[in-house]
Motif scaffolding. Structure first.
Motif, mmCIF file in Angstrom:
data_model
loop_
_atom_site.group_PDB
_atom_site.id
_atom_site.type_symbol
_atom_site.label_atom_id
_atom_site.label_comp_id
_atom_site.label_asym_id
_atom_site.label_seq_id
_atom_site.Cartn_x
_atom_site.Cartn_y
_atom_site.Cartn_z
ATOM 1 N N PRO A 6 -9.279 2.323 15.952
ATOM 2 C CA PRO A 6 -9.697 1.290 15.148
ATOM 3 C C PRO A 6 -10.974 1.401 14.683
ATOM 4 O O PRO A 6 -11.932 1.515 15.504
ATOM 5 C CB PRO A 6 -9.579 -0.095 15.785
ATOM 6 C CG PRO A 6 -8.937 0.352 17.194
ATOM 7 C CD PRO A 6 -9.232 1.667 17.682
ATOM 8 N N VAL A 7 -11.155 1.408 13.402
ATOM 9 C CA VAL A 7 -12.560 1.527 12.858
ATOM 10 C C VAL A 7 -12.854 0.378 11.849
ATOM 11 O O VAL A 7 -11.938 0.397 10.692
ATOM 12 C CB VAL A 7 -12.791 3.217 11.994
ATOM 13 C CG1 VAL A 7 -14.104 3.428 11.514
ATOM 14 C CG2 VAL A 7 -12.189 4.116 13.061
ATOM 15 N N GLU A 8 -13.794 -0.168 11.898
ATOM 16 C CA GLU A 8 -14.254 -1.038 10.734
ATOM 17 C C GLU A 8 -14.944 -0.434 9.697
ATOM 18 O O GLU A 8 -15.726 0.442 10.033
ATOM 19 C CB GLU A 8 -15.138 -2.243 11.426
ATOM 20 C CG GLU A 8 -15.337 -3.265 10.449
ATOM 21 C CD GLU A 8 -16.478 -4.304 10.839
ATOM 22 O OE1 GLU A 8 -16.878 -4.359 12.035
ATOM 23 O OE2 GLU A 8 -16.986 -4.857 9.824
ATOM 24 N N ARG A 9 -14.607 -0.783 8.452
ATOM 25 C CA ARG A 9 -14.905 -0.067 7.335
ATOM 26 C C ARG A 9 -15.769 -1.139 6.254
ATOM 27 O O ARG A 9 -15.307 -2.151 6.589
ATOM 28 C CB ARG A 9 -13.847 0.571 6.670
ATOM 29 C CG ARG A 9 -12.723 -0.280 6.203
ATOM 30 C CD ARG A 9 -11.976 0.452 5.195
ATOM 31 N NE ARG A 9 -10.821 -0.215 4.398
ATOM 32 C CZ ARG A 9 -10.829 -1.378 3.448
ATOM 33 N NH1 ARG A 9 -11.812 -1.723 3.024
ATOM 34 N NH2 ARG A 9 -9.831 -1.969 3.300
ATOM 35 N N ASN A 59 -16.846 3.334 3.836
ATOM 36 C CA ASN A 59 -17.958 3.842 4.892
ATOM 37 C C ASN A 59 -17.770 3.076 6.176
ATOM 38 O O ASN A 59 -17.144 1.807 6.137
ATOM 39 C CB ASN A 59 -19.392 3.256 4.283
ATOM 40 C CG ASN A 59 -19.701 3.735 3.142
ATOM 41 O OD1 ASN A 59 -19.620 4.973 2.781
ATOM 42 N ND2 ASN A 59 -20.095 2.824 2.107
ATOM 43 N N GLU A 60 -17.961 3.960 7.276
ATOM 44 C CA GLU A 60 -17.509 3.399 8.685
ATOM 45 C C GLU A 60 -18.707 2.534 9.264
ATOM 46 O O GLU A 60 -19.868 2.907 9.180
ATOM 47 C CB GLU A 60 -17.530 4.499 9.567
ATOM 48 C CG GLU A 60 -16.232 5.386 9.154
ATOM 49 C CD GLU A 60 -15.737 6.412 10.117
ATOM 50 O OE1 GLU A 60 -16.424 6.456 11.296
ATOM 51 O OE2 GLU A 60 -14.873 7.392 10.041
ATOM 52 N N ILE A 61 -18.309 1.510 9.602
ATOM 53 C CA ILE A 61 -19.363 0.371 10.115
ATOM 54 C C ILE A 61 -19.252 0.264 11.592
ATOM 55 O O ILE A 61 -20.110 0.548 12.452
ATOM 56 C CB ILE A 61 -19.049 -1.153 9.832
ATOM 57 C CG1 ILE A 61 -19.223 -1.289 8.185
ATOM 58 C CG2 ILE A 61 -19.851 -1.913 10.487
ATOM 59 C CD1 ILE A 61 -18.854 -2.561 7.682
ATOM 60 N N LYS A 62 -18.126 0.465 12.228
ATOM 61 C CA LYS A 62 -18.033 0.523 13.711
ATOM 62 C C LYS A 62 -16.721 1.270 14.335
ATOM 63 O O LYS A 62 -15.614 1.009 13.730
ATOM 64 C CB LYS A 62 -18.136 -0.908 14.321
ATOM 65 C CG LYS A 62 -18.110 -0.579 15.704
ATOM 66 C CD LYS A 62 -18.336 -2.004 16.659
ATOM 67 C CE LYS A 62 -18.100 -1.881 18.113
ATOM 68 N NZ LYS A 62 -18.256 -2.949 18.800
#
Ligand code: V47
Ligand code: SF4
Length: 382
Positions: free
Chosen positions: A364-367, A372-375
């Protein structure tokens, strides 16, 4: 965990249909497939075959990453001057007491509710209200930006914009420039439905046509704004209409590069003028996602909108080319619950969304809105 066959296993399969084999070979060489080949996939591609190809492409593009964002929705109104047959959500102006019409103050109260919370995007979309005009929305956007400059404002389908600009007697460029200057940063992909007039004239004859939709998105791209694209599928359209729709989007993307993602939207049949049409099966949904991933080679992102698909089907799509599950979304969107989605209160915490992604072996990737990747939640993978 759903684990499709690898592409090399597909290529070694004996007895595979010749046309399908040629397509698989093209995918293995990262070559674009034609419209005719896309039609072959719809007609002959079985779900396991399509999943293997689509999964290969998604892994090449994104590794095992699956994106989501933290957003909330504002739906200013469900009063609408249009009469799309598939819509369960809108109310005519003469029946507006059955619907809702939010004032700028009421919408700002919704924005204030998220003060101090780590949301990055507000998604504004609704019916086309005859009295909510361009000035009204410019004021709303300015107020949101003044209160919370870091919040990305993604708002208004090409259908809402077409009506707003015609009423204001402005060109598409002039109207979009005004909204952009007020703080509108990108546009969602709604209102696309099916571009082909054979279908569009049957399901939503009175709103902007396919060329008009594409022109508004192209103009937004020339202004430096990014936009999304959708396709409403699983009703009266034929495979040819889906191919035509996706091909027109792919051509515009070749020209501008301005689309962020493609979002197939499954037709839901509750309480609308198309309720007699059966909904598509999950297998047909998965086949469509996979084919979209294979055909739309210049769209980096393929989104499954879970409030409409239901979270379990959305989870399955992650093995069929999907790399984005939209947002955590609060219970502020009513479009799908009113059309019969199993998600009656479509809200998911970040933790639940991450668990859902990790459970099928993805990261999982927060965008943010622009991917743009946030976390990266790598540690959470099971
Ligand atoms: O254009 C309406 C669809 C769309 C039904 O860009 C229906 O990030 C299924 O476009 N069954 C609006 N679909 C919503 C939309 C959207 C949603 C989420 C994210 C984004 C994005 C865009 O909803 C409409 C129409 O295609 N819709 N009624 C129905 N009965
Ligand atoms: Fe209005 Fe959108 Fe519903 Fe069509 S889909 S009737 S434009 S709210």
């Amino acid at each position: 965990m759903v684990s499709p066959l690898s592409l090399s296993a597909i290529l070694q399969q004996s007895g595979l249909d010749k046309e399908l084999l040629l397509i698989a070979e093209k995918v293995s060489k990262s070559e674009r497939i034609t419209e005719a080949e896309c039609l072959v996939l719809f007609r002959k591609g079985e779900v396991g075959f399509l999943g293997a190809l689509a999964n290969h492409i998604a892994e090449q593009l994104h590794g095992g990453k699956v994106y989501f964002n933290r957003n909330f929705h504002i739906e200013p109104t469900n009063v609408c001057v249009f009469t799309c047959n598939f819509c369960s959500y809108s109310r005519q102006y003469k029946n507006r007491d059955e619907g809702w019409e939010l004032s700028i103050e009421q919408m700002m109260d919704m924005v204030h509710k998220y003060d101090g919370q780590p949301v990055t995007e507000v998604h504004i979309v609704g019916g086309v209200h005859p009295k909510m005009n361009l000035e009204f929305f410019c004021e709303l956007i300015r107020k949101i930006k003044a209160h919370r400059p870091d919040l990305h404002i993604k708002g208004f389908t090409a259908v809402e914009l077409d009506y707003m600009f015609r009423k204001a007697k402005l060109t598409v460029y002039e109207g979009l420039k005004k909204l952009n200057d007020a703080g509108l940063q990108s546009m969602p992909g709604g209102g696309a439905e099916i571009f082909h007039p054979e279908v569009r004239n049957e399901i939503c004859a009175d709103k902007v046509d396919g060329d008009g939709w594409l022109l508004i998105h192209e103009t937004a791209h020339t202004l430096g704004m990014h936009t999304n694209a959708t396709m409403l599928y699983g009703h009266i359209e034929k495979y040819e209409h889906r191919v035509d729709h996706m091909s027109r989007l792919r051509s515009l993307q070749d020209k501008t590069g301005g689309f962020n993602c493609f979002i197939p939207l499954k037709f839901r049949n509750k309480d609308n003028d198309m309720s007699h049409i059966a909904e598509s099966t999950i297998i047909e949904d998965l086949r469509l996602y996979a084919i979209a991933r294979i055909f739309m080679d210049n769209f980096r992102n393929l989104k499954a909108y879970w409030p409409m698909l239901g979270r379990q089907t959305a989870q399955l799509t992650l093995s069929f080319g999907v790399n984005d599950l939209d947002g955590t979304i609060d219970d502020t969107t009513k479009i799908y619950s009113m059309a019969g989605s199993e998600e009656q209160v479509p809200s998911m915490s970040t933790e639940t969304l991450c668990d859902l992604i990790s459970a099928v072996g993805r990261i999982p990737v927060e965008r943010d809105t622009l991917y743009n990747e946030i976390k990266v939640y790598e540690e959470e993978v099971a």
